[in-house]
Scaffold this motif. Structure first.
Motif, short mmCIF file in Angstrom:
data_model
loop_
_atom_site.label_atom_id
_atom_site.label_comp_id
_atom_site.label_asym_id
_atom_site.label_seq_id
_atom_site.Cartn_x
_atom_site.Cartn_y
_atom_site.Cartn_z
N ALA A 1 0.68 -1.11 0.04
CA ALA A 1 -0.09 0.17 -0.08
C ALA A 1 0.73 1.50 -0.05
O ALA A 1 1.49 1.54 1.07
N MET A 2 0.77 2.04 -1.12
CA MET A 2 1.52 3.27 -1.14
C MET A 2 0.62 4.29 -1.88
O MET A 2 0.04 3.89 -3.04
N SER A 3 -0.05 5.42 -1.34
CA SER A 3 -1.02 6.26 -1.70
C SER A 3 -0.66 7.24 -3.07
O SER A 3 0.54 7.40 -3.16
N GLY B 1 -3.22 1.93 -1.41
CA GLY B 1 -3.05 2.75 -0.12
C GLY B 1 -4.14 3.47 0.33
O GLY B 1 -5.38 3.14 -0.24
N GLU B 2 -4.06 4.35 1.24
CA GLU B 2 -5.40 5.08 2.05
C GLU B 2 -5.73 6.50 1.14
O GLU B 2 -6.70 7.10 1.54
N GLY B 3 -5.18 6.47 0.02
CA GLY B 3 -5.52 7.82 -0.46
C GLY B 3 -6.62 7.69 -1.66
O GLY B 3 -6.54 8.84 -2.46
N THR C 1 7.67 4.42 5.21
CA THR C 1 6.25 5.31 5.19
C THR C 1 6.91 6.70 5.04
O THR C 1 7.75 6.88 4.79
N GLY C 2 5.57 7.48 4.45
CA GLY C 2 6.03 8.71 3.73
C GLY C 2 6.32 9.92 4.86
O GLY C 2 6.89 10.75 4.62
N ALA C 3 5.63 9.65 6.11
CA ALA C 3 5.74 10.68 7.08
C ALA C 3 5.44 9.85 8.54
O ALA C 3 4.39 9.34 8.54
N ILE D 1 5.73 -5.93 -0.89
CA ILE D 1 7.07 -5.22 -1.06
C ILE D 1 6.39 -3.73 -1.36
O ILE D 1 5.97 -3.19 -2.16
N GLY D 2 7.25 -3.11 -0.37
CA GLY D 2 6.97 -1.42 -0.75
C GLY D 2 8.29 -0.62 -0.86
O GLY D 2 8.50 -0.30 -1.96
N THR D 3 9.04 -0.75 -0.12
CA THR D 3 10.40 -0.08 -0.18
C THR D 3 11.20 -0.55 -1.43
O THR D 3 11.63 0.28 -2.05
#
Length: 502
Positions: free
Chosen positions: A174-176, A202-204, A342-344, A404-406
């Protein structure tokens, strides 16, 4: 003149070879953090080390290889109790009166358990398999399973729950849209289609242009409910309820207003330029019973045709929580470890809260087996999967598949400078700046992602062959395939593996 009370030494030093530098200004054009600038009066290029984030964009684009970025050693007197980390931390908080926000995973030197596990290999009594000559089955099905199948007159009588079918046990995490830009989401979506796997929105919400990836999309329902409406749910193959994130357990989401463009505002259904804040809790979930209500509300809204995932951050009572989630009706549980990106995130949360995915995964798998639930539900491991061998080890510890995200971002150019929250990503990934975003070509990025996952697939097949296993299903939860080293007895007990040599 700089304020000596607030001054903290730079983390990086930019070294420029004057004999090689041709003053082409490529480095000036490429630096999005204003750490490099050209002085027209002196006809000289200068570097401002305190603004350098170590992204290495300037070094990569220098045609004469005149630039080297070095980590600066600490100028402080060595003190084992404090060290540079704590000294600088106190100075920054005192100077600016705010809690530092950071990006990507924790860079503190915690143990990485993947690197303390060895994989077993077959020899005489269980001969190895040549994956070039014999079929190797990596196909995986995610969703709720049944105890037995009823067959009547040669036909299946049992009603099966909806399943996700993936060619490899690897999905894009998940990456928004907002944390990442349009071009990057486009590339990830294309790669998912080509690889026969799924990507998580992602959540966006999801840009309507990306509805074309229907059949390869997992959509997220987070506490902020950004972009959640019927068409969004209809385009999904599965729905994921995000309860927590490994890099910031107990903390909601935060997309800074600078990254909320008109397009992102429309997708998320919020005003342009406003911070997108997801509350820490879902305001309709305060118990397992509440979670069950949301799970079945989403099932009802999608006519029981889509599996529902529940994503939980790995914390110290994760096994009991996962047991409750399984009994609440989830089809798939996603475990997100604290090494995830994480983005932030508040720095103190990222670096001090949570649990490594390895320990959490083993604990949850064991608990679900004890309660007779493991065969009925799927587990996805996330947060700290770096290579194909991490995938193998995660499945041996009990996972059905991994996110996998990073690794996804690194494959398309990320250098982990940990500045995602600034919106100035020099590689055009975690930014909404139209000039910077053009640095990501979706065609090239797609091919790199396809290459990465395909190579991992080949490595997984090669390793399974060396183990004498011809199906990924035979590896799932097979902890006898692993051996630990340089671990305590308690750590190996939690992981459920033997020591090397046993």
């Amino acid at each position: 003149m700089k304020d000596v009370k607030t001054y903290t030494p730079p983390d990086f030093h930019v070294i420029r070879d004057p004999d090689r530098c041709i003053k082409c200004k490529a480095c000036v054009d490429q630096c999005s953090f204003d750490a490099t600038f050209y002085d027209y009066e002196e006809d000289k290029i200068w570097n401002w080390d305190s603004k350098c984030v170590g992204c290495n964009r300037c070094a990569a684009f220098c045609p004469t290889e005149a630039i080297t970025i070095e980590n600066r050693s600490t100028p402080y007197r060595i003190n084992e109790s404090w060290g540079q980390w704590n000294l600088v931390g106190v100075k920054k908080r005192a100077a600016f009166g705010g809690a530092p926000v950071v990006s990507m995973g924790s860079d503190k030197p915690y143990i990485v358990y993947w690197d303390h596990m060895l994989i077993n290999a077959s020899q005489v009594t269980n001969p190895s398999i040549d994956p070039l000559r014999e079929p190797m089955e990596l196909k995986t099905f995610l969703g709720k399973k049944v105890d037995h199948l009823d067959i009547e007159n040669g036909k299946l009588k049992t009603v099966l729950s909806p399943q996700l079918e993936i060619e490899l046990p690897i999905m894009f995490a998940a990456m928004s849209y907002g944390a990442l830009n349009y071009n990057v989401i486009e590339a990830i979506g294309r790669a998912a289609v080509e690889l026969g796997t799924y990507f998580n929105s992602g959540e966006g919400g999801l840009h309507k242009d990306h509805y074309k990836f229907k059949g390869n999309i997992i959509v997220q329902v987070a506490s902020g409910r950004f972009g959640v409406y019927k068409e969004y749910l209809d385009v999904a193959s599965a729905i994921e309820i995000k309860i927590g994130q490994g890099a910031k357990p107990g903390i909601g989401g935060h997309l800074p207003g600078e990254k909320v463009t008109a397009s992102i505002a429309q997708t998320r259904m919020i005003p342009k330029g406003t911070d997108a804040l997801s509350p820490a809790p879902h305001h309709d979930i305060y118990s397992i019973e509440d979670l069950r209500q949301l799970i079945y509300a989403l099932k009802e809204a999608t006519e029981y045709k889509k599996p529902v995932f529940v994503k939980i951050a790995c914390v110290h009572n994760i096994a009991a929580i996962a047991s409750g989630v399984a009994q609440a009706g989830a089809d798939v549980i996603v475990l997100d470890g604290f090494k995830g990106g994480t983005g932030a995130s508040p720095q103190v949360i990222r670096d001090n809260v949570g649990l490594p995915i390895e320990l959490a995964l083993a604990s949850v798998d064991d608990r679900l087996r004890q309660e007779g639930l493991r065969g009925k539900i799927s587990l996805v491991a996330s947060g700290g999967i770096r290579n194909s061998m991490d995938v193998i080890k995660a499945i041996a510890l009990g996972a059905d598949a991994v996110y996998i995200g990073t690794a996804t971002l690194i494959a398309i150019g990320c250098t982990m400078c940990q500045q995602c929250h600034t919106g100035k990503c020099a590689w055009g990934i975690a930014t909404q700046d139209p000039f910077l975003s053009k640095r990501q070509n979706p065609n090239i990025a797609t091919q790199r992602l396809v290459n990465l996952v395909n190579v991992w697939g080949l490595e997984i097949k090669e390793t399974l062959g060396a183990m004498g296993i011809n199906s990924i299903e035979s590896l799932k939860g097979n902890r006898l395939a692993l051996r630990g080293f340089n671990l305590s007895e308690k750590e190996m007990e939690i992981l459920g593996i033997l020591h090397a040599g046993e």
